[in-house]
Design a protein around this motif. Structure first.
Motif, PDB file in Angstrom:
ATOM      1  N   LEU A   1     -49.381  63.536 101.312  1.00  0.00           N
ATOM      2  CA  LEU A   1     -49.587  62.100 101.165  1.00  0.00           C
ATOM      3  C   LEU A   1     -50.689  61.807 100.153  1.00  0.00           C
ATOM      4  CD1 LEU A   1     -49.407  60.931 104.898  1.00  0.00           C
ATOM      5  CD2 LEU A   1     -47.611  60.857 103.167  1.00  0.00           C
ATOM      6  N   LEU A   2     -50.671  60.572  99.671  1.00  0.00           N
ATOM      7  CA  LEU A   2     -51.703  60.085  98.754  1.00  0.00           C
ATOM      8  C   LEU A   2     -52.261  58.770  99.290  1.00  0.00           C
ATOM      9  CD1 LEU A   2     -49.971  60.556  95.275  1.00  0.00           C
ATOM     10  CD2 LEU A   2     -51.867  61.920  96.186  1.00  0.00           C
ATOM     11  N   PRO A   3     -53.525  58.473  99.019  1.00  0.00           N
ATOM     12  CA  PRO A   3     -54.019  57.124  99.319  1.00  0.00           C
ATOM     13  C   PRO A   3     -53.183  56.106  98.550  1.00  0.00           C
ATOM     14  CG  PRO A   3     -55.831  58.599  98.798  1.00  0.00           C
ATOM     15  CD  PRO A   3     -54.571  59.343  98.464  1.00  0.00           C
ATOM     16  N   ILE A   4     -53.011  54.917  99.139  1.00  0.00           N
ATOM     17  CA  ILE A   4     -52.169  53.904  98.504  1.00  0.00           C
ATOM     18  C   ILE A   4     -52.743  53.518  97.154  1.00  0.00           C
ATOM     19  CG2 ILE A   4     -51.259  51.556  98.717  1.00  0.00           C
ATOM     20  CD1 ILE A   4     -50.032  53.570 100.596  1.00  0.00           C
ATOM     21  N   SER A   5     -51.886  53.573  96.147  1.00  0.00           N
ATOM     22  CA  SER A   5     -52.304  53.200  94.799  1.00  0.00           C
ATOM     23  C   SER A   5     -51.613  51.897  94.408  1.00  0.00           C
ATOM     24  CB  SER A   5     -51.922  54.307  93.806  1.00  0.00           C
ATOM     25  OG  SER A   5     -50.515  54.526  93.829  1.00  0.00           O
ATOM     26  N   GLU A   6     -51.928  51.408  93.226  1.00  0.00           N
ATOM     27  CA  GLU A   6     -51.375  50.142  92.777  1.00  0.00           C
ATOM     28  C   GLU A   6     -49.865  50.200  92.604  1.00  0.00           C
ATOM     29  OE1 GLU A   6     -53.402  48.914  89.299  1.00  0.00           O
ATOM     30  OE2 GLU A   6     -55.336  48.617  90.300  1.00  0.00           O
ATOM     31  N   ASN A   7     -49.317  51.348  92.295  1.00  0.00           N
ATOM     32  CA  ASN A   7     -47.873  51.456  92.113  1.00  0.00           C
ATOM     33  C   ASN A   7     -47.156  51.944  93.370  1.00  0.00           C
ATOM     34  OD1 ASN A   7     -48.814  54.039  92.148  1.00  0.00           O
ATOM     35  ND2 ASN A   7     -47.869  54.679  90.208  1.00  0.00           N
ATOM     36  N   ASP A   8     -47.857  51.868  94.532  1.00  0.00           N
ATOM     37  CA  ASP A   8     -47.253  52.196  95.829  1.00  0.00           C
ATOM     38  C   ASP A   8     -46.654  53.595  95.881  1.00  0.00           C
ATOM     39  OD1 ASP A   8     -47.956  49.768  96.839  1.00  0.00           O
ATOM     40  OD2 ASP A   8     -46.032  48.812  96.434  1.00  0.00           O
ATOM     41  N   THR A   9     -47.340  54.572  95.301  1.00  0.00           N
ATOM     42  CA  THR A   9     -46.916  55.965  95.402  1.00  0.00           C
ATOM     43  C   THR A   9     -47.507  56.550  96.673  1.00  0.00           C
ATOM     44  OG1 THR A   9     -46.874  56.179  92.991  1.00  0.00           O
ATOM     45  CG2 THR A   9     -46.905  58.219  94.267  1.00  0.00           C
ATOM     46  N   TYR A  10     -46.638  56.882  97.620  1.00  0.00           N
ATOM     47  CA  TYR A  10     -47.115  57.311  98.930  1.00  0.00           C
ATOM     48  C   TYR A  10     -47.381  58.814  99.007  1.00  0.00           C
ATOM     49  CZ  TYR A  10     -45.284  52.747 100.323  1.00  0.00           C
ATOM     50  OH  TYR A  10     -45.029  51.407 100.435  1.00  0.00           O
ATOM     51  N   TRP A  11     -46.730  59.583  98.137  1.00  0.00           N
ATOM     52  CA  TRP A  11     -46.835  61.032  98.249  1.00  0.00           C
ATOM     53  C   TRP A  11     -46.769  61.705  96.877  1.00  0.00           C
ATOM     54  CZ3 TRP A  11     -42.734  58.742 101.374  1.00  0.00           C
ATOM     55  CH2 TRP A  11     -41.602  58.432 100.635  1.00  0.00           C
ATOM     56  N   GLU A  12     -47.078  62.993  96.891  1.00  0.00           N
ATOM     57  CA  GLU A  12     -47.003  63.805  95.672  1.00  0.00           C
ATOM     58  C   GLU A  12     -46.246  65.074  95.996  1.00  0.00           C
ATOM     59  OE1 GLU A  12     -50.348  66.371  93.645  1.00  0.00           O
ATOM     60  OE2 GLU A  12     -50.475  64.318  92.869  1.00  0.00           O
ATOM     61  N   VAL A  13     -45.320  65.449  95.122  1.00  0.00           N
ATOM     62  CA  VAL A  13     -44.503  66.656  95.320  1.00  0.00           C
ATOM     63  C   VAL A  13     -44.741  67.592  94.142  1.00  0.00           C
ATOM     64  CG1 VAL A  13     -42.187  67.580  95.676  1.00  0.00           C
ATOM     65  CG2 VAL A  13     -42.749  65.297  96.522  1.00  0.00           C
ATOM     66  N   SER A  14     -45.038  68.833  94.437  1.00  0.00           N
ATOM     67  CA  SER A  14     -45.316  69.798  93.381  1.00  0.00           C
ATOM     68  C   SER A  14     -44.030  70.235  92.702  1.00  0.00           C
ATOM     69  CB  SER A  14     -46.024  71.021  93.969  1.00  0.00           C
ATOM     70  OG  SER A  14     -45.100  71.791  94.742  1.00  0.00           O
TER      71      SER A  14
END
Length: 558
Positions: free
Chosen positions: A150-163
């Motif tokens: 998961l990621l902290p909520i950013s301005e572009n609403d990206t909830y997660w990061e996948v490698s």
């Protein structure tokens, strides 16, 4: 062999396959590692043998706490079974999952990760082959490995990061605890930056527009819910809308929207979901199981506001009665497990369950409160009779909540009735004397002004019944002063709502004077419309004390 600890789709599995799944609970890895190559290959071998995805959940001590057959979405841990954590923390659980396709984690898998607020999701895409080792090990089953978090909520609403695809050996050497610590540090910084008080509810609003509603009515109702939540002391994090021809009988909104709301609950850190229509007990139970947080409807929000605002003993009495009448039918929403009155073996005999005991206690309390409300009615009736014997005319000030009724009575009588720019700022009726001098005869005349509880669209029936002692001040008055907030965009709808409630009251006064308030804030177009449609009405600003002399002159002739 018991299979109670294996979750998901177990249909058609052989005893040996179930045994291999059960053995996964005996696995333990170093707490600072995401996985080991041995554990990953073992999971992959079992998944290949089953020809189904397999998910293994571990805590931060490296212990396996859940094994499931299916995707992360199909095997996810129910919200109510997850550890308690705040918006600045992760759940302390990670998932090792297999995929029979050579793909990165799907959005459904990532959504499941977010709903559970997992520390991480490790996905092994399988080759479809491999060589089993003696003793249950395996080699060559895994093609690619993906790491998602998961990621902290950013301005572009990206909830997660996948490698990108990683080598299994490289992934197994990564410092898992370092990853978690850095993520939670970011979540904590974001949480502090939001400056959200731990005392206030963090709320998601949900509105359902059915085929019978117009877009305007739907938006007005949703905006009013937002004002109600704000008046109750909640902080609104987001608003979610759905259009359906009819409400879903189990969850009100559709399954996809339930998933979306559950995702927002976790990513935004909400602890309350408020729906803009009344929910059945079963719907509340189903939704709370999905979200893992409290779920309330519009009626419950209004009841909460009333509970906060009630000051006098009479007001508190009536609020408690309304809450108990709302709660009583919802006790059955707890399920059959709490009841032993269904009949059959084991259900007969002496004794009663907590549910029946609680229901009986509530019924007794309701009966007692209703008696006290009746006594309150009789007391107020005697006071009204005394006033009537003095032949002092009375005027009830009615109107939609937050129309400015309390501000008006303060401006006319120099009283100190509590007034605030909130819905239902005052609940208890307040009566004040107003002495007016007739300019034509120079004679003074005294009338009684009574400030009543504000009305609202679709006022909950429990409140109408419980506040009948308050509303009787309207029915016993000689005339009504209907105050309208002309600055509100839906003032015409509010007039209709007040008239609908008054129409249900027996013996409501026939004499009614409509007073449009807040003209200093009103739109010029609305002002012109009101003047054309209501030529006998008065236009004032109670806060700015505009038009009050004209109002006093009209009151003399009541």
């Amino acid at each position: 062999m018991t299979t109670e600890n294996i979750y998901g789709n177990l249909q058609g599995l052989k005893p040996n396959q179930l045994k291999q799944l059960q053995k996964l609970y005996h696995q333990r890895i170093r707490s600072d590692r995401l996985t080991t190559t041995e554990l990953a290959e073992r999971i992959a071998a079992i998944s290949t043998d089953l020809k189904q995805p397999v998910c293994v959940y571990l805590n931060r001590r490296g212990q396996v706490i859940r094994v499931g057959v299916g995707t992360p979405r199909q095997t996810q841990i129910p919200p109510l079974e997850l550890p308690r954590y705040g918006a600045e923390r992760l759940s302390g659980i990670r998932c090792l999952a297999t995929s029979l396709k050579s793909d990165a984690p799907s959005e459904a898998c990532l959504t499941a990760m977010a709903r559970q607020r997992l520390d991480a999701l490790v996905m092994f895409s399988l080759t479809g082959g491999g060589v089993m080792r003696k003793g249950g090990g395996a080699s060559g089953f895994i093609k690619d490995t993906y790491l998602a978090h998961l990621l902290p909520i950013s301005e572009n609403d990206t909830y997660w990061e996948v490698s990108s695809p990683q080598d299994l050996e490289d992934l197994a050497e990564q410092d898992f605890l370092d990853l978690v610590d850095s993520l939670e540090a970011e979540f904590s910084r974001e949480f502090i930056a939001q400056d959200v008080s731990s005392q206030e509810d963090k709320v998601l609003l949900v509105g359902l527009m059915t085929a019978k509603m117009t877009e305007q009515k739907f938006q007005d109702s949703l905006q009013e819910l937002a004002l109600l939540v704000d008046s109750a002391g909640g902080k609104i994090l987001a608003t979610i809308e759905q259009k359906r021809s009819n409400p879903h009988p189990q969850t009100l909104v559709g399954a996809g929207k339930v998933e979306e709301i559950a995702l927002q609950v976790q990513t935004l850190g909400a602890n309350l979901v408020a729906f803009d229509r009344e929910l059945s007990p079963a719907q509340v139970r189903n939704l709370e199981l999905q979200f893992g947080v409290r779920v309330v409807d519009r009626t419950e929000v209004i009841l909460d506001i009333f509970a906060q605002r009630a000051q006098s003993g009479a007001g508190k009495l009536q609020v408690e009665l309304a809450q108990l009448e709302y709660m009583l039918p919802r006790l059955t929403g707890r399920g059959q497990a709490m009841s032993r009155l269904g009949g059959g073996i084991g259900t007969r005999g002496p004794g009663e369950t907590k549910l029946e005991t609680e229901r009986r206690a509530i019924k007794k309390r309701i009966t007692r409160l209703q008696q006290e409300v009746n006594q309150l009615q009789n007391h107020r009736s005697r006071l009204r009779q005394q006033r009537q014997q003095q032949e002092i005319p009375s005027v009830a000030i009615v109107g939609y909540t937050n129309a400015g009724k309390s501000t008006l009575i303060n401006a006319l009588t120099n009283a100190e009735v509590y007034a605030a720019d909130k819905l239902f700022a005052t609940l208890d009726p307040t009566t004040r004397r107003l002495t007016i001098t007739d300019k034509n005869t120079s004679e003074s005349r005294t009338i009684l002004l009574t400030d009543t509880v504000g009305f609202i669209h679709e006022l909950p029936p429990q409140l109408v019944d419980s506040f009948r002692a308050t509303l009787e001040e309207v029915t016993e008055a000689d005339a009504m002063l209907h105050v309208v907030d002309l600055s509100h965009p839906t003032w015409e709808s509010q007039i209709n709502s007040v008239k609908a409630i008054l129409a249900d009251m027996p013996l409501a006064p026939n004499i009614e004077l409509i007073v449009f308030n807040k003209i200093d804030k009103a739109d010029s177009e609305h002002l012109e419309t009101a003047k054309n449609n209501y030529p006998q009405a008065l236009f004032i600003s109670a806060e700015k004390r505009l038009g009050l002399e004209t109002l006093r002159s009209r009151l003399v002739n009541f």
